[in-house]
Design an enzyme around this catalytic site. Structure first.
Site, PDB file in Angstrom:
ATOM      1  N   ASP A  79      -9.358   0.653   1.991  1.00 22.08           N
ATOM      2  CA  ASP A  79      -9.352   1.108   0.593  1.00 22.08           C
ATOM      3  C   ASP A  79     -10.646   0.699  -0.101  1.00 22.08           C
ATOM      4  O   ASP A  79     -11.260   1.486  -0.824  1.00 22.08           O
ATOM      5  CB  ASP A  79      -8.158   0.499  -0.167  1.00 22.08           C
ATOM      6  CG  ASP A  79      -6.851   1.205   0.165  1.00 22.08           C
ATOM      7  OD1 ASP A  79      -6.897   2.138   0.987  1.00 22.08           O
ATOM      8  OD2 ASP A  79      -5.800   0.830  -0.381  1.00 22.08           O
TER       9      ASP A  79
ATOM     10  N   ASP B 160       0.867  -1.185   0.000  1.00 17.32           N
ATOM     11  CA  ASP B 160       0.000   0.000   0.000  1.00 17.32           C
ATOM     12  C   ASP B 160       0.903   1.235   0.000  1.00 17.32           C
ATOM     13  O   ASP B 160       1.653   1.471   0.946  1.00 17.32           O
ATOM     14  CB  ASP B 160      -0.886  -0.034   1.256  1.00 17.32           C
ATOM     15  CG  ASP B 160      -1.862   1.130   1.300  1.00 17.32           C
ATOM     16  OD1 ASP B 160      -1.462   2.234   0.914  1.00 17.32           O
ATOM     17  OD2 ASP B 160      -3.011   0.932   1.716  1.00 17.32           O
TER      18      ASP B 160
ATOM     19  N   THR C   9      -3.377   6.217  -3.958  1.00 18.55           N
ATOM     20  CA  THR C   9      -2.210   6.829  -3.294  1.00 18.55           C
ATOM     21  C   THR C   9      -0.918   6.495  -4.034  1.00 18.55           C
ATOM     22  O   THR C   9      -0.019   7.324  -4.127  1.00 18.55           O
ATOM     23  CB  THR C   9      -2.096   6.333  -1.838  1.00 18.55           C
ATOM     24  OG1 THR C   9      -2.176   4.916  -1.821  1.00 18.55           O
ATOM     25  CG2 THR C   9      -3.208   6.880  -0.995  1.00 18.55           C
ATOM     26  N   THR C  10      -0.820   5.274  -4.571  1.00 24.09           N
ATOM     27  CA  THR C  10       0.393   4.895  -5.308  1.00 24.09           C
ATOM     28  C   THR C  10       0.450   5.636  -6.647  1.00 24.09           C
ATOM     29  O   THR C  10       1.478   6.190  -7.014  1.00 24.09           O
ATOM     30  CB  THR C  10       0.414   3.371  -5.545  1.00 24.09           C
ATOM     31  OG1 THR C  10       0.187   2.718  -4.296  1.00 24.09           O
ATOM     32  CG2 THR C  10       1.740   2.921  -6.105  1.00 24.09           C
TER      33      THR C  10
END
Length: 555
Positions: free
Chosen positions: A404, A62, A95-96
């Site tokens: 998520d 994550d 987020t990545t």
């Protein structure tokens, strides 16, 4: 990674940096952050092992969890980590992508623009135009989703955890996330509003109302969403009932014990019997409070404060169970689940404040601890997700992945539109921006505009690379498809082939994509505006009383 040799701590001479040197330094630092989590994108994502100062380990892919843990010294790198946190709080997903895209590509492309002596203000202006065009393209290729359809919702949630550790239990986790969101979002304001805008929307507070309780032991398949609340509490007296059907519940925010005076209070006794009388008065006060509660014939009393031995004795006599010292947040969720109102003063208690929507109160022993269950609630507005698993590390990772999945489901409740996944949306934006840049021909802004178009391609390219495919050949094929208007085509992250996402069934929330683009462009603009990095002096140094040398900003 504090305490260990960090993966990267940007250390360079602590001197003042200005102009081009400051911009180049910031871009390089930000790009290094992106390189750390580049391999965490897609279903073939690699895991990162992070060691903490105490010797514990964190295993995750994550992006946000990794960036929260690693230690960086460069101010621009810290800025990138804040960026990931912003995306996580706003959307809970992407987020990545946002980190790979912003520092990794947009800023790398900006470097070549700066070397051409294009002024940062011109680049920023072009980025703004590119953002508007990108948002129009996303809205154009988005398709509506029926949020009441289990099939459509589950296939969407599956995309958010298809790249995560819990993909083996994908079906279970998707169902848990959907059940939890359905319970929490059963809000008339949310259900009746047909929202097509990302602004001014009432949010569903997952963190507050859908609490995850992690209990090590058992199998992951035993995880479930409780139609009510679970607490890590036991009854205060062993003789109280541990199982009650359809209980009448009173929730209190006041103690059921004698309120003692402050430390300055003095009591003076002149006669021998006065001390005993003082003790009797205390008992009478507690009895009066408890008898007032007994009048309402409750089966269960839950308070955030203490319950005295005398109060427990009276409760046992009347067959009432009591739970004490419950957290404020838990009490709020119980109120929403059982339809009760939290009362601050016993004198204010009314019949309407009593919760009667709970079907079953029971206490179970799981492992070595006792847990209170308030389940089978009729119309709960809050719930508890009970996660079981072999170890704490695995449970923590499942918790992150489930958060998520719930965020994605929540976003779709507010903005019921989907866009194709697997890099299809990014490639559609890239091809659209390339075509739009031709209308800027002759202007200096055309260069940065095209730079954004090139930067967006990083997502499909990274997906191909992480799956071990030939990036150049596949991206050329994909670009050709999108140039012909076939916007549904993207990369299958498992096989590194290009597929039609409509047939493949891989869609993502449009709100996450929109937020990713907005966050990315805004962050790039901010870093490009920085033209000076100076060192601050510690305040205690000026007074002469400070210990140790001043903290130097490394950058």
């Amino acid at each position: 990674m504090s305490g260990q040799t960090p993966i990267f701590v940007m250390n360079s001479a602590p001197e003042r940096q200005s102009g081009r040197k400051a911009q180049t330094s910031n871009i390089t630092a930000a790009k290094t952050v992106a390189d750390v989590i580049r391999t965490c994108l897609g279903p073939k994502a690699m895991l990162k092992m992070i060691l903490d100062p105490m010797g514990g380990i964190l295993l995750t892919n994550d992006g946000n969890a990794i960036l929260r843990e690693i230690d960086v010294a460069h101010p621009a790198a810290k800025n990138m980590i804040e960026l990931s946190r912003t995306q996580d709080e706003e959307c809970g997903d992407g987020t990545t992508s946002v980190i790979i895209w912003v520092p990794g590509e947009i800023l790398a492309q900006s470097l070549s623009q700066l070397e051409r002596d294009i002024h940062p203000v011109v680049i920023i202006s072009a980025y703004n135009k590119a953002l508007q065009e990108a948002l129009n393209i996303i809205k154009r290729i988005s398709v509506p989703i029926d949020i009441n359809s289990d099939e459509q919702m589950l296939s969407l949630i599956k995309t958010s955890i298809g790249t995560k550790f819990v993909v083996r239990w994908s079906e279970l986790m998707c169902n848990l996330a959907l059940q939890a969101i359905r319970i929490v979002a059963e809000d008339p304001e949310v259900a009746s509003s047909n929202v097509h805008s990302l602004t001014g929307v009432k949010t569903v507070d997952i963190k507050r109302y859908a609490r995850v309780e992690k209990v090590p032991g058992g199998e992951i398949e035993e995880s479930r969403v409780l139609n009510g609340i679970m607490l890590n509490k036991d009854i205060t007296h062993p003789s109280m009932r541990r199982r009650i059907h359809n209980p009448r519940i009173i929730l209190l925010d006041c103690p059921l014990e004698y309120k003692k005076g402050e430390s300055q209070t003095n009591m003076e006794f002149s006669k021998e019997g006065d001390w005993e009388r003082a003790q009797e008065i205390e008992e009478e006060q507690v009895k009066a409070m408890v008898n007032k509660l007994v009048e309402f014939k409750p089966d269960l009393v839950i308070t955030e404060k203490g319950v005295s031995d005398l109060a427990q004795h009276v409760f046992v006599k009347h067959g009432i169970s009591a739970i004490r010292r419950v957290r404020k947040s838990d009490n709020n969720r119980i109120a929403l689940a059982v339809g009760a109102t939290i009362v601050n003063r016993i004198e204010d208690l009314r019949e309407s404040d009593i919760g009667a929507q709970c079907g079953l109160f029971n206490i179970e022993k799981i492992g070595d601890e006792y847990f209170t269950f308030l389940t089978e609630c009729k119309t709960p507005k809050a719930c508890t997700i009970l996660l079981r698993g072999p170890s704490k590390d695995i449970l923590n990772e499942i918790d992150r992945n489930l958060a998520d999945a719930m965020s994605v489901a929540r976003n779709v409740v507010f903005f019921p539109y989907l866009c194709p996944g697997g890099g299809a949306t990014e490639m559609a934006v890239s091809v659209g921006l390339q075509q739009a840049s031709k209308s800027l021909a002759g202007g200096v802004e055309a260069w940065p505009f095209r730079a954004v178009a090139d930067a967006v391609e990083v997502i499909p390219r990274t997906l191909v690379q992480n799956a071990g495919g030939n990036a150049i050949r596949l991206l050329t094929e994909l670009r050709a498809k999108h140039a012909n208007g076939e916007h549904q085509w993207g990369v299958d992250g498992n096989t590194a082939k290009i597929v039609d996402m409509k047939e493949y069934g891989l869609y993502e929330s449009a709100s996450v994509k929109i937020q990713t683009f907005k966050t990315a462009i805004e962050a790039a603009r901010m870093l490009l505006r920085v033209d000076d990095v100076v060192q601050a002096v510690r305040k205690d140094r000026e007074g002469g009383g400070g210990g140790g040398p001043p903290q130097e900003m490394e950058g």
